[in-house]
Enzyme design. Structure first.
Site, PDB file in Angstrom:
ATOM      1  N   TYR A   1      -1.589  -0.154  11.113  1.00  0.00           N
ATOM      2  CA  TYR A   1      -1.769  -0.872   9.837  1.00  0.00           C
ATOM      3  C   TYR A   1      -0.594  -0.604   8.906  1.00  0.00           C
ATOM      4  O   TYR A   1       0.033  -1.535   8.382  1.00  0.00           O
ATOM      5  CB  TYR A   1      -3.080  -0.444   9.172  1.00  0.00           C
ATOM      6  CG  TYR A   1      -3.146  -0.787   7.692  1.00  0.00           C
ATOM      7  CD1 TYR A   1      -3.251  -2.120   7.273  1.00  0.00           C
ATOM      8  CD2 TYR A   1      -3.083   0.200   6.710  1.00  0.00           C
ATOM      9  CE1 TYR A   1      -3.290  -2.444   5.920  1.00  0.00           C
ATOM     10  CE2 TYR A   1      -3.127  -0.112   5.362  1.00  0.00           C
ATOM     11  CZ  TYR A   1      -3.231  -1.438   4.969  1.00  0.00           C
ATOM     12  OH  TYR A   1      -3.258  -1.759   3.615  1.00  0.00           O
TER      13      TYR A   1
ATOM     14  N   THR B   1       0.819  -1.217   0.000  1.00  0.00           N
ATOM     15  CA  THR B   1       0.000   0.000   0.000  1.00  0.00           C
ATOM     16  C   THR B   1       0.853   1.268   0.000  1.00  0.00           C
ATOM     17  O   THR B   1       1.984   1.261   0.509  1.00  0.00           O
ATOM     18  CB  THR B   1      -0.897  -0.009   1.261  1.00  0.00           C
ATOM     19  OG1 THR B   1      -1.523   1.264   1.391  1.00  0.00           O
ATOM     20  CG2 THR B   1      -0.100  -0.279   2.534  1.00  0.00           C
ATOM     21  N   ASP B   2       0.263   2.348  -0.504  1.00  0.00           N
ATOM     22  CA  ASP B   2       0.970   3.644  -0.457  1.00  0.00           C
ATOM     23  C   ASP B   2       1.083   4.182   0.967  1.00  0.00           C
ATOM     24  O   ASP B   2       1.870   5.093   1.232  1.00  0.00           O
ATOM     25  CB  ASP B   2       0.277   4.678  -1.364  1.00  0.00           C
ATOM     26  CG  ASP B   2      -1.158   4.995  -0.964  1.00  0.00           C
ATOM     27  OD1 ASP B   2      -1.683   4.369  -0.018  1.00  0.00           O
ATOM     28  OD2 ASP B   2      -1.769   5.880  -1.608  1.00  0.00           O
ATOM     29  N   GLU B   3       0.303   3.595   1.895  1.00  0.00           N
ATOM     30  CA  GLU B   3       0.332   4.126   3.274  1.00  0.00           C
ATOM     31  C   GLU B   3       1.685   3.915   3.941  1.00  0.00           C
ATOM     32  O   GLU B   3       1.977   4.555   4.953  1.00  0.00           O
ATOM     33  CB  GLU B   3      -0.774   3.479   4.121  1.00  0.00           C
ATOM     34  CG  GLU B   3      -2.138   3.793   3.572  1.00  0.00           C
ATOM     35  CD  GLU B   3      -3.263   3.738   4.591  1.00  0.00           C
ATOM     36  OE1 GLU B   3      -2.991   3.644   5.795  1.00  0.00           O
ATOM     37  OE2 GLU B   3      -4.420   3.795   4.153  1.00  0.00           O
TER      38      GLU B   3
ATOM     39  N   LYS C   1       2.321  -3.148   7.404  1.00  0.00           N
ATOM     40  CA  LYS C   1       2.555  -3.366   5.964  1.00  0.00           C
ATOM     41  C   LYS C   1       4.000  -3.003   5.604  1.00  0.00           C
ATOM     42  O   LYS C   1       4.640  -3.691   4.802  1.00  0.00           O
ATOM     43  CB  LYS C   1       1.570  -2.547   5.121  1.00  0.00           C
ATOM     44  CG  LYS C   1       0.119  -2.993   5.201  1.00  0.00           C
ATOM     45  CD  LYS C   1      -0.141  -4.395   4.639  1.00  0.00           C
ATOM     46  CE  LYS C   1      -0.040  -4.482   3.147  1.00  0.00           C
ATOM     47  NZ  LYS C   1      -0.507  -5.812   2.644  1.00  0.00           N
TER      48      LYS C   1
HETATM   49  P1  NAD Z   1      -9.858  -7.014   2.653  1.00  0.00           P
HETATM   50  O1  NAD Z   1      -9.780  -6.654   4.089  1.00  0.00           O
HETATM   51  O2  NAD Z   1     -11.110  -6.726   1.897  1.00  0.00           O
HETATM   52  O3  NAD Z   1      -9.563  -8.572   2.449  1.00  0.00           O
HETATM   53  C1  NAD Z   1      -8.546  -9.250   3.134  1.00  0.00           C
HETATM   54  C2  NAD Z   1      -8.744 -10.751   2.920  1.00  0.00           C
HETATM   55  O4  NAD Z   1      -7.677 -11.438   3.584  1.00  0.00           O
HETATM   56  C3  NAD Z   1     -10.061 -11.301   3.486  1.00  0.00           C
HETATM   57  O5  NAD Z   1     -10.664 -12.175   2.572  1.00  0.00           O
HETATM   58  C4  NAD Z   1      -9.629 -12.046   4.743  1.00  0.00           C
HETATM   59  O6  NAD Z   1     -10.478 -13.128   5.091  1.00  0.00           O
HETATM   60  C5  NAD Z   1      -8.241 -12.514   4.337  1.00  0.00           C
HETATM   61  N1  NAD Z   1      -7.362 -12.765   5.493  1.00  0.00           N
HETATM   62  C6  NAD Z   1      -7.142 -11.939   6.546  1.00  0.00           C
HETATM   63  N2  NAD Z   1      -6.282 -12.517   7.419  1.00  0.00           N
HETATM   64  C7  NAD Z   1      -5.946 -13.722   6.892  1.00  0.00           C
HETATM   65  C8  NAD Z   1      -5.099 -14.784   7.316  1.00  0.00           C
HETATM   66  N3  NAD Z   1      -4.412 -14.705   8.454  1.00  0.00           N
HETATM   67  N4  NAD Z   1      -4.983 -15.874   6.515  1.00  0.00           N
HETATM   68  C9  NAD Z   1      -5.684 -15.977   5.366  1.00  0.00           C
HETATM   69  N5  NAD Z   1      -6.518 -14.997   4.914  1.00  0.00           N
HETATM   70  C10 NAD Z   1      -6.657 -13.898   5.684  1.00  0.00           C
HETATM   71  O7  NAD Z   1      -8.600  -6.293   1.998  1.00  0.00           O
HETATM   72  P2  NAD Z   1      -8.442  -5.592   0.579  1.00  0.00           P
HETATM   73  O8  NAD Z   1      -8.917  -4.212   0.680  1.00  0.00           O
HETATM   74  O9  NAD Z   1      -8.963  -6.493  -0.474  1.00  0.00           O
HETATM   75  O10 NAD Z   1      -6.844  -5.536   0.506  1.00  0.00           O
HETATM   76  C11 NAD Z   1      -6.105  -6.629  -0.024  1.00  0.00           C
HETATM   77  C12 NAD Z   1      -4.626  -6.296   0.044  1.00  0.00           C
HETATM   78  O11 NAD Z   1      -4.367  -5.108  -0.695  1.00  0.00           O
HETATM   79  C13 NAD Z   1      -4.120  -6.039   1.457  1.00  0.00           C
HETATM   80  O12 NAD Z   1      -2.835  -6.606   1.574  1.00  0.00           O
HETATM   81  C14 NAD Z   1      -4.045  -4.522   1.552  1.00  0.00           C
HETATM   82  O13 NAD Z   1      -3.037  -4.125   2.447  1.00  0.00           O
HETATM   83  C15 NAD Z   1      -3.703  -4.159   0.122  1.00  0.00           C
HETATM   84  N6  NAD Z   1      -4.154  -2.846  -0.335  1.00  0.00           N
HETATM   85  C16 NAD Z   1      -5.452  -2.449  -0.167  1.00  0.00           C
HETATM   86  C17 NAD Z   1      -5.875  -1.227  -0.670  1.00  0.00           C
HETATM   87  C18 NAD Z   1      -7.302  -0.755  -0.538  1.00  0.00           C
HETATM   88  O14 NAD Z   1      -7.594   0.394  -0.860  1.00  0.00           O
HETATM   89  N7  NAD Z   1      -8.240  -1.581  -0.090  1.00  0.00           N
HETATM   90  C19 NAD Z   1      -4.951  -0.385  -1.327  1.00  0.00           C
HETATM   91  C20 NAD Z   1      -3.635  -0.818  -1.456  1.00  0.00           C
HETATM   92  C21 NAD Z   1      -3.247  -2.052  -0.975  1.00  0.00           C
HETATM   93  O1  DAU Z   2      -4.095   4.064   0.579  1.00  0.00           O
HETATM   94  C1  DAU Z   2      -4.359   2.706   0.519  1.00  0.00           C
HETATM   95  C2  DAU Z   2      -5.153   2.283   1.735  1.00  0.00           C
HETATM   96  O2  DAU Z   2      -6.464   2.800   1.566  1.00  0.00           O
HETATM   97  C3  DAU Z   2      -5.188   0.779   1.940  1.00  0.00           C
HETATM   98  O3  DAU Z   2      -3.888   0.315   2.201  1.00  0.00           O
HETATM   99  C4  DAU Z   2      -6.108   0.416   3.109  1.00  0.00           C
HETATM  100  O4  DAU Z   2      -6.220  -0.990   3.224  1.00  0.00           O
HETATM  101  C5  DAU Z   2      -7.474   1.004   2.847  1.00  0.00           C
HETATM  102  O5  DAU Z   2      -8.322   0.759   3.951  1.00  0.00           O
HETATM  103  C6  DAU Z   2      -7.376   2.512   2.588  1.00  0.00           C
HETATM  104  O6  DAU Z   2      -7.024   3.223   3.806  1.00  0.00           O
HETATM  105  P1  DAU Z   2      -7.740   4.606   4.213  1.00  0.00           P
HETATM  106  O7  DAU Z   2      -7.624   4.779   5.660  1.00  0.00           O
HETATM  107  O8  DAU Z   2      -7.290   5.718   3.334  1.00  0.00           O
HETATM  108  O9  DAU Z   2      -9.255   4.210   3.764  1.00  0.00           O
HETATM  109  P2  DAU Z   2     -10.671   4.427   4.480  1.00  0.00           P
HETATM  110  O10 DAU Z   2     -11.695   4.039   3.472  1.00  0.00           O
HETATM  111  O11 DAU Z   2     -10.734   3.826   5.824  1.00  0.00           O
HETATM  112  O12 DAU Z   2     -10.734   6.008   4.647  1.00  0.00           O
HETATM  113  C7  DAU Z   2     -10.581   6.873   3.531  1.00  0.00           C
HETATM  114  C8  DAU Z   2     -10.602   8.290   4.056  1.00  0.00           C
HETATM  115  O13 DAU Z   2     -11.926   8.581   4.533  1.00  0.00           O
HETATM  116  C9  DAU Z   2      -9.683   8.522   5.232  1.00  0.00           C
HETATM  117  O14 DAU Z   2      -9.153   9.832   5.146  1.00  0.00           O
HETATM  118  C10 DAU Z   2     -10.596   8.419   6.453  1.00  0.00           C
HETATM  119  C11 DAU Z   2     -11.918   8.933   5.928  1.00  0.00           C
HETATM  120  N1  DAU Z   2     -13.127   8.361   6.509  1.00  0.00           N
HETATM  121  C12 DAU Z   2     -13.233   7.000   6.554  1.00  0.00           C
HETATM  122  C13 DAU Z   2     -14.350   6.397   7.095  1.00  0.00           C
HETATM  123  C14 DAU Z   2     -14.464   4.887   7.150  1.00  0.00           C
HETATM  124  C15 DAU Z   2     -14.153   9.172   6.979  1.00  0.00           C
HETATM  125  O15 DAU Z   2     -14.065  10.407   6.915  1.00  0.00           O
HETATM  126  N2  DAU Z   2     -15.265   8.572   7.498  1.00  0.00           N
HETATM  127  C16 DAU Z   2     -15.398   7.214   7.600  1.00  0.00           C
HETATM  128  O16 DAU Z   2     -16.442   6.726   8.121  1.00  0.00           O
END
Ligand code: NAD
Ligand code: DAU
Length: 348
Positions: A154, A128-130, A158
């Protein structure tokens, strides 16, 4: 010649499930083995469109289980691993960091170790970019050379897993590739994240909680574009390299919420400003030139089009939304497809 056998960890989560569906469409000759522990956000219903697909096997299990992972890699003759499984929600990591360390750090290391023992030919670590921390309004976007400076539990977990993945590439010469992507949105996203939470709340005329002043900036990418990037990294990435993916679509949270309300014809009076997230990162932005130039990848979706498509998907899939909101999804697959469910115990 047979296609690739690919282990996809976390394939029942949001991005993993989109990736699995995309891979099955693009590469029917490959075989996908999904390993997922089905935590609170793992949903077998996300793979329902593939039910009956003989090129897909689902195994319920934990990436921290080294014996299981080792057996799977050998038994299934795995050629490549795409590692999505993680604890992914920042707010949950603030409430309790330990599960993030367990899955994201320990689990990733267990997987890397098993891959090393089995001599796996390709390991894509989805990050992730975080990990880069936060930007001020005038800072240039993150590049792959931006020093890591994670600020939430988190992001720190990562970043630790990224360091381990790259250490395995450096020390053992393993073919590990790390991808770092900005905020994803699209179908199947669990409604704890901003966009699906706001869509479902607005549809139900419930209040929309905006943290702090709502002026935080995220760089949004439609999930299909991220999946295409991971596919490019899997097939064309250089071992030991990091690739950033982003949508070149910076947007303030409040603006995003206004756009969602407008698409759903709902009033702005639903917005509630609530207490800010502790340590809230102010701005993320990704420079993805390296992936564009070296992988031939490009984001195809504009934020405007992706948002319309996402809102349409949530409106047109009330059964998915209801099953997630009611908790029914936690038993859905076992009840409907028990004959095709393989558990860790059976594999072991
Ligand atoms: P998500 O939370 O929707 O899904 C995570 C999945 O991993 C789930 O199906 C869960 O059951 C499984 N999991 C969790 N712990 C596990 C374990 N110990 N063993 C096996 N399976 C397990 O997450 P997502 O949003 O689909 O993100 C997927 C990946 O992409 C993550 O690594 C996250 O850090 C990365 N990522 C997410 C975003 C985003 O915006 N959502 C952006 C950049 C990177
Ligand atoms: O940047 C990539 C990341 O983006 C991934 O690595 C993470 O897995 C993913 O959860 C996401 O992280 P963020 O914290 O940016 O996403 P989230 O959707 O939780 O929040 C997006 C923005 O919105 C953040 O600035 C917090 C804000 N927010 C979020 C929620 C859930 C609100 O203002 N209200 C809310 O209820």
């Amino acid at each position: 010649m047979r296609g690739m056998n690919v282990l996809v960890t976390g394939g029942c989560g949001f991005i993993g499930a989109n990736f699995v569906q995309q891979q099955r469409r693009l590469y029917p000759q490959d075989r996908l083995i999904v390993l997922d522990a089905l935590t609170y956000c793992g949903n077998l219903r996300n793979l329902e469109p593939l039910s009956g697909d003989r090129g897909l096997r689902f195994v319920k299990g934990d990436i921290c289980d080294g014996d299981l992972v080792g057996k799977l890699l050998l038994e299934e003759e795995i050629d490549a691993i795409c590692h999505f499984a993680a604890e992914s929600h920042v707010d949950r990591s603030i409430l309790g960091p330990l599960p993030f360390v367990q899955t994201n750090v320990v689990g990733t290391t267990v997987l890397l170790d098993a891959a090393r023992n089995a001599g796996i030919g390709r390991f894509v670590h989805v990050s992730t970019d975080e990990v880069y921390g936060t930007l001020s309004p005038s800072d240039p976007p993150f590049t792959e050379n931006t020093p890591l400076a994670p600020r939430s539990p988190y992001a720190a977990s990562k970043a630790a897993s990224d360091h381990l993945a790259l250490a395995y590439a450096h020390t053992y010469g393993m073919p590990v590739i790390v991808t770092r992507c900005s905020n994803n949105y699209g179908p199947y996203q669990f409604p704890e994240k901003l966009i699906p939470l706001m869509i479902l709340s607005a549809m139900a005329d419930k209040p929309l909680p905006v943290y702090g002043d709502g002026q935080q900036v995220r760089d949004w990418i439609y999930v299909a574009d991220h999946c295409a990037g991971i596919d490019a990294a899997l097939r064309r990435g250089q071992p030991g390299e990091v690739y950033n993916f982003g949508g070149r679509a910076e947007c303030r949270n409040l603006q995003m919420v206004h756009s969602i309300l407008a698409l759903l014809h709902k009033p702005q009076s639903l917005i509630r400003f609530v207490a800010d997230r502790p340590g809230h990162d102010r701005r993320y932005a990704i420079d993805c030139q390296k992936a564009e130039q070296q992988l031939g990848w490009q984001a195809r979706w504009t934020l405007a089009d992706g948002l319309v498509e996402t809102v349409r998907w949530y409106r047109e899939n009330p059964a998915w939304c209801q099953s997630v909101q009611s908790g029914e999804y936690r038993t859905f697959f076992e009840r409907n497809y028990a004959d095709r469910l393989v558990t860790a115990k059976e594999v072991a």
